[in-house]
Motif scaffolding. Structure first.
Motif, mmCIF file in Angstrom:
data_model
loop_
_atom_site.group_PDB
_atom_site.id
_atom_site.type_symbol
_atom_site.label_atom_id
_atom_site.label_comp_id
_atom_site.label_asym_id
_atom_site.label_seq_id
_atom_site.Cartn_x
_atom_site.Cartn_y
_atom_site.Cartn_z
ATOM 1 N N LEU A 159 0.842 -1.202 0.000
ATOM 2 C CA LEU A 159 0.000 0.000 0.000
ATOM 3 C C LEU A 159 0.870 1.242 0.000
ATOM 4 O O LEU A 159 1.638 1.467 0.939
ATOM 5 C CB LEU A 159 -0.917 0.000 1.234
ATOM 6 C CG LEU A 159 -1.739 1.264 1.455
ATOM 7 C CD1 LEU A 159 -2.804 1.414 0.374
ATOM 8 C CD2 LEU A 159 -2.369 1.261 2.845
ATOM 9 N N HIS A 160 0.766 2.062 -1.046
ATOM 10 C CA HIS A 160 1.534 3.304 -1.071
ATOM 11 C C HIS A 160 0.906 4.290 -0.095
ATOM 12 O O HIS A 160 -0.314 4.502 -0.107
ATOM 13 C CB HIS A 160 1.571 3.906 -2.480
ATOM 14 C CG HIS A 160 2.659 4.932 -2.639
ATOM 15 N ND1 HIS A 160 2.502 6.248 -2.270
ATOM 16 C CD2 HIS A 160 3.928 4.814 -3.098
ATOM 17 C CE1 HIS A 160 3.630 6.907 -2.505
ATOM 18 N NE2 HIS A 160 4.520 6.062 -3.014
ATOM 19 N N ILE A 207 -13.117 2.831 4.109
ATOM 20 C CA ILE A 207 -12.113 1.826 4.476
ATOM 21 C C ILE A 207 -12.009 0.884 3.281
ATOM 22 O O ILE A 207 -12.949 0.168 2.955
ATOM 23 C CB ILE A 207 -12.532 1.062 5.741
ATOM 24 C CG1 ILE A 207 -12.734 2.019 6.918
ATOM 25 C CG2 ILE A 207 -11.479 0.013 6.095
ATOM 26 C CD1 ILE A 207 -13.330 1.356 8.147
ATOM 27 N N PHE A 208 -10.860 0.910 2.604
ATOM 28 C CA PHE A 208 -10.739 0.175 1.346
ATOM 29 C C PHE A 208 -9.680 -0.920 1.384
ATOM 30 O O PHE A 208 -9.627 -1.758 0.461
ATOM 31 C CB PHE A 208 -10.404 1.152 0.212
ATOM 32 C CG PHE A 208 -8.991 1.678 0.242
ATOM 33 C CD1 PHE A 208 -8.007 1.138 -0.595
ATOM 34 C CD2 PHE A 208 -8.624 2.691 1.120
ATOM 35 C CE1 PHE A 208 -6.706 1.620 -0.560
ATOM 36 C CE2 PHE A 208 -7.321 3.183 1.147
ATOM 37 C CZ PHE A 208 -6.359 2.646 0.312
ATOM 38 N N TYR A 209 -8.848 -0.973 2.435
ATOM 39 C CA TYR A 209 -7.675 -1.847 2.417
ATOM 40 C C TYR A 209 -7.475 -2.485 3.784
ATOM 41 O O TYR A 209 -7.783 -1.881 4.828
ATOM 42 C CB TYR A 209 -6.443 -1.019 2.045
ATOM 43 C CG TYR A 209 -5.116 -1.754 2.219
ATOM 44 C CD1 TYR A 209 -4.579 -2.528 1.195
ATOM 45 C CD2 TYR A 209 -4.397 -1.644 3.409
ATOM 46 C CE1 TYR A 209 -3.362 -3.187 1.352
ATOM 47 C CE2 TYR A 209 -3.178 -2.303 3.576
ATOM 48 C CZ TYR A 209 -2.672 -3.080 2.552
ATOM 49 O OH TYR A 209 -1.472 -3.719 2.714
ATOM 50 N N SER A 210 -6.931 -3.708 3.780
ATOM 51 C CA SER A 210 -6.557 -4.356 5.040
ATOM 52 C C SER A 210 -5.312 -5.213 4.843
ATOM 53 O O SER A 210 -5.030 -5.696 3.743
ATOM 54 C CB SER A 210 -7.704 -5.221 5.575
ATOM 55 O OG SER A 210 -7.923 -6.337 4.736
ATOM 56 N N PHE A 211 -4.561 -5.357 5.931
ATOM 57 C CA PHE A 211 -3.366 -6.215 5.943
ATOM 58 C C PHE A 211 -3.356 -6.964 7.269
ATOM 59 O O PHE A 211 -3.356 -6.357 8.342
ATOM 60 C CB PHE A 211 -2.093 -5.375 5.812
ATOM 61 C CG PHE A 211 -0.822 -6.185 5.877
ATOM 62 C CD1 PHE A 211 -0.244 -6.693 4.728
ATOM 63 C CD2 PHE A 211 -0.204 -6.447 7.106
ATOM 64 C CE1 PHE A 211 0.930 -7.446 4.788
ATOM 65 C CE2 PHE A 211 0.959 -7.195 7.178
ATOM 66 C CZ PHE A 211 1.526 -7.707 6.016
ATOM 67 N N GLU A 233 -3.167 -9.384 2.093
ATOM 68 C CA GLU A 233 -3.669 -8.035 1.827
ATOM 69 C C GLU A 233 -4.971 -8.096 1.037
ATOM 70 O O GLU A 233 -5.181 -8.997 0.241
ATOM 71 C CB GLU A 233 -2.651 -7.229 1.013
ATOM 72 C CG GLU A 233 -1.368 -6.912 1.737
ATOM 73 C CD GLU A 233 -0.407 -6.120 0.853
ATOM 74 O OE1 GLU A 233 -0.299 -4.903 1.031
ATOM 75 O OE2 GLU A 233 0.241 -6.748 -0.008
ATOM 76 N N ARG A 234 -5.820 -7.077 1.263
ATOM 77 C CA ARG A 234 -7.039 -6.933 0.467
ATOM 78 C C ARG A 234 -7.244 -5.466 0.121
ATOM 79 O O ARG A 234 -7.066 -4.596 0.968
ATOM 80 C CB ARG A 234 -8.255 -7.463 1.235
ATOM 81 C CG ARG A 234 -8.327 -8.977 1.309
ATOM 82 C CD ARG A 234 -9.587 -9.431 2.011
ATOM 83 N NE ARG A 234 -10.803 -8.956 1.338
ATOM 84 C CZ ARG A 234 -12.025 -9.316 1.710
ATOM 85 N NH1 ARG A 234 -12.195 -10.121 2.754
ATOM 86 N NH2 ARG A 234 -13.083 -8.874 1.066
ATOM 87 N N TYR A 235 -7.628 -5.219 -1.128
ATOM 88 C CA TYR A 235 -7.931 -3.870 -1.597
ATOM 89 C C TYR A 235 -9.416 -3.710 -1.937
ATOM 90 O O TYR A 235 -9.810 -2.675 -2.463
ATOM 91 C CB TYR A 235 -7.109 -3.549 -2.846
ATOM 92 C CG TYR A 235 -5.663 -3.217 -2.578
ATOM 93 C CD1 TYR A 235 -5.244 -1.901 -2.402
ATOM 94 C CD2 TYR A 235 -4.702 -4.228 -2.521
ATOM 95 C CE1 TYR A 235 -3.914 -1.597 -2.169
ATOM 96 C CE2 TYR A 235 -3.362 -3.933 -2.288
ATOM 97 C CZ TYR A 235 -2.980 -2.618 -2.121
ATOM 98 O OH TYR A 235 -1.650 -2.313 -1.880
ATOM 99 N N ASP A 236 -10.225 -4.720 -1.671
ATOM 100 C CA ASP A 236 -11.613 -4.699 -2.121
ATOM 101 C C ASP A 236 -12.619 -4.388 -1.022
ATOM 102 O O ASP A 236 -13.818 -4.623 -1.179
ATOM 103 C CB ASP A 236 -11.966 -6.052 -2.757
ATOM 104 C CG ASP A 236 -11.786 -7.225 -1.784
ATOM 105 O OD1 ASP A 236 -11.155 -7.026 -0.725
ATOM 106 O OD2 ASP A 236 -12.283 -8.327 -2.083
ATOM 107 N N LEU A 237 -12.159 -3.861 0.104
ATOM 108 C CA LEU A 237 -13.113 -3.496 1.148
ATOM 109 C C LEU A 237 -13.886 -2.250 0.713
ATOM 110 O O LEU A 237 -13.370 -1.400 -0.013
ATOM 111 C CB LEU A 237 -12.382 -3.215 2.462
ATOM 112 C CG LEU A 237 -11.415 -4.295 2.957
ATOM 113 C CD1 LEU A 237 -10.884 -3.908 4.325
ATOM 114 C CD2 LEU A 237 -12.076 -5.644 2.995
#
Length: 463
Positions: free
Chosen positions: A378-379, A406-410, A417-421
């Motif tokens: 995640l940048h 809230i779009f990301y989790s680690f 990692e997920r970018y689809d939240l």
């Protein structure tokens, strides 16, 4: 047709017809049966609307809420004290003192009730006056609408109806349960599925003077300090702070009653000055970015001693890797601190990781120690805030003036990692400068353009 009910337009047309008419003008009269547009009525409506806007502000609308919340907390505290007094068995040794304390609390409650009554009466008067003015404006606008031959206003109303329907559809879609996030089952919470609220929303005692700051509760309080709240404002150029303000309860921080100030240094900025709005309180110590360094500062609230631990020497500081979105950069947010059920973390970025987010676990010993670090893809400049829940990092981004996502989790347990939240947070102000999760009450504590706000995190139950 009377002369007052028509327009008379004098049209001058120069004609060159012949030698006899050369240099002469032909004058024609154009008469209209339409009444003249009453511009003075429209101006009066604009002036009345402007006065209403000035009289009814968001600060006034939230004043009663703050007073009622403060009153509820004071009454709750009084009930606890009375119950404690009833259970005391000390041979009346402290009864007189306890009764005097209760008497003082009753006086404070009476003062709050008087203030609430005065405010309510003023708002009722304001509401009555405003209702009358709105009725007059509505009648005037209905009268003026007959001049709208092109039906512009009718089409605008139709567009507004369509926009409301679209917003309703959007709300229905957003109200459905989003895709579950990574399950932090080892905390027994289940997956985070939504954020509700705001639960509380208030200006601080400083008003709108300081738009950068932080607040919350100690994530691991000492016995007796469970109800305390802390507040830090960046009073030096929205960059630096040098003292922590503490309050005994939620009602006192909202009403600005009885604060206790603890100074890290006598002025700004110095070696141990707070830099940036991201900080947390854990175990009676404040963790923050030390002034002008890539180090973590630990300030002990009791001894007022400062200990530090350095991050990697290519870690961003002094506005190198701040949070940002397309329209703005949140200055000096290079390091973000977070608390959860497992302790304290610092979130930052390094050049060796190409400006992407790093997560480091901060052991709360004295001095503090960095025990473990995770790298993400995640940048940091693509996010506006981060927080931790049960070892899972969540990142938010700016959608618009009313919504944060809230779009990301680690997950630090699985490195997944997920970018689809797609969990939306309803904002009360445009920019969220600070966000942190407190495991003791499952609330998000937010500092948003000088307002302090809380949201409740909703979890999906573990089967």
């Amino acid at each position: 047709m009377s002369q007052s009910n028509m327009f008379i337009l004098m049209v001058v047309i120069p004609l060159i017809l012949s030698q006899s008419t050369r240099g002469k003008d032909c004058v024609c009269e154009l008469q209209s049966s339409e009444a003249a547009f009453p511009e003075n009525k429209l101006k009066n409506v604009e002036i009345t609307a402007l006065k209403c806007t000035r009289n009814i502000t968001s600060e006034k609308m939230t004043e009663i809420d703050r007073l009622v919340l403060g009153l509820q907390h004071r009454i709750s505290q009084l009930l606890e004290n009375v119950s404690m007094l009833e259970k005391e068995d000390n041979g009346n040794l402290y009864a007189a003192v306890s009764l005097h304390i209760i008497e003082l609390e009753l006086a404070e409650i009476q003062d709050l009730m008087d203030k609430l009554n005065r405010t309510t009466n003023n708002y009722q008067l304001l509401s009555g006056q405003t209702a009358t003015e709105l009725q007059d404006m509505e009648e005037t606008m209905a009268e003026l609408e007959r001049f709208d031959h092109a039906q512009v206003m009718e089409k605008q109303r139709e567009n507004q109806r369509v926009k409301r329907d679209l917003e309703w559809c959007k709300d229905v879609l957003n109200s459905t349960t989003p895709a579950p996030t990574l399950p932090p089952d080892y905390c027994g919470l289940g997956s985070m599925v939504n954020v509700s609220g705001p639960k509380t929303y208030s200006l601080t005692v400083y008003g709108t003077s300081y738009t950068f700051g932080a607040w919350g509760r100690d994530a691991q309080p000492a016995p007796g300090d469970e109800n305390k709240y802390w507040l830090v404002v960046l009073s030096s150029g929205n960059v630096h702070g040098n003292f922590i303000r503490q309050y005994s309860s939620m009602s006192t921080i909202i009403l600005g009653i009885g604060p206790k100030d603890t100074y890290i240094s006598s002025s700004n900025p110095t070696t141990n000055t707070i830099q940036g709005p991201n900080m947390v309180m854990y175990g009676n110590a404040l963790y923050y970015n030390c002034y002008n360094t890539y180090s973590v500062c630990q300030f002990n609230m009791t001894t007022r001693a400062v200990s530090t631990v350095a991050l990697p020497n290519d870690a961003g500081f002094n506005n190198k890797f701040p949070f940002a979105h397309l329209a703005a950069t949140y200055a000096y947010t290079d390091m973000d601190f977070a608390t959860d059920e497992l302790g304290v973390y610092v979130i930052y970025a390094t050049t060796s990781n190409f400006g992407n987010v790093m997560i480091s676990k901060v052991e709360t010993s004295n001095p503090p120690v960095i025990s473990q670090t995770w790298s993400t893809s995640l940048h940091k400049r693509t996010a506006t805030n981060t927080f931790m829940v049960c070892g899972v990092l969540y990142a938010t981004r700016y959608l618009d003036q009313e919504t944060e996502e809230i779009f990301y989790s680690f997950d630090t347990q699985t490195n997944e990692e997920r970018y689809d939240l797609s969990i939306h947070i309803k904002k009360m102000q445009t920019n969220i400068k600070y966000m942190n999760y407190n495991p003791s009450d499952n609330l998000l504590y937010v500092y948003s353009d000088a307002y302090i706000v809380t949201y409740e995190i909703m979890f999906q139950e573990v089967p």
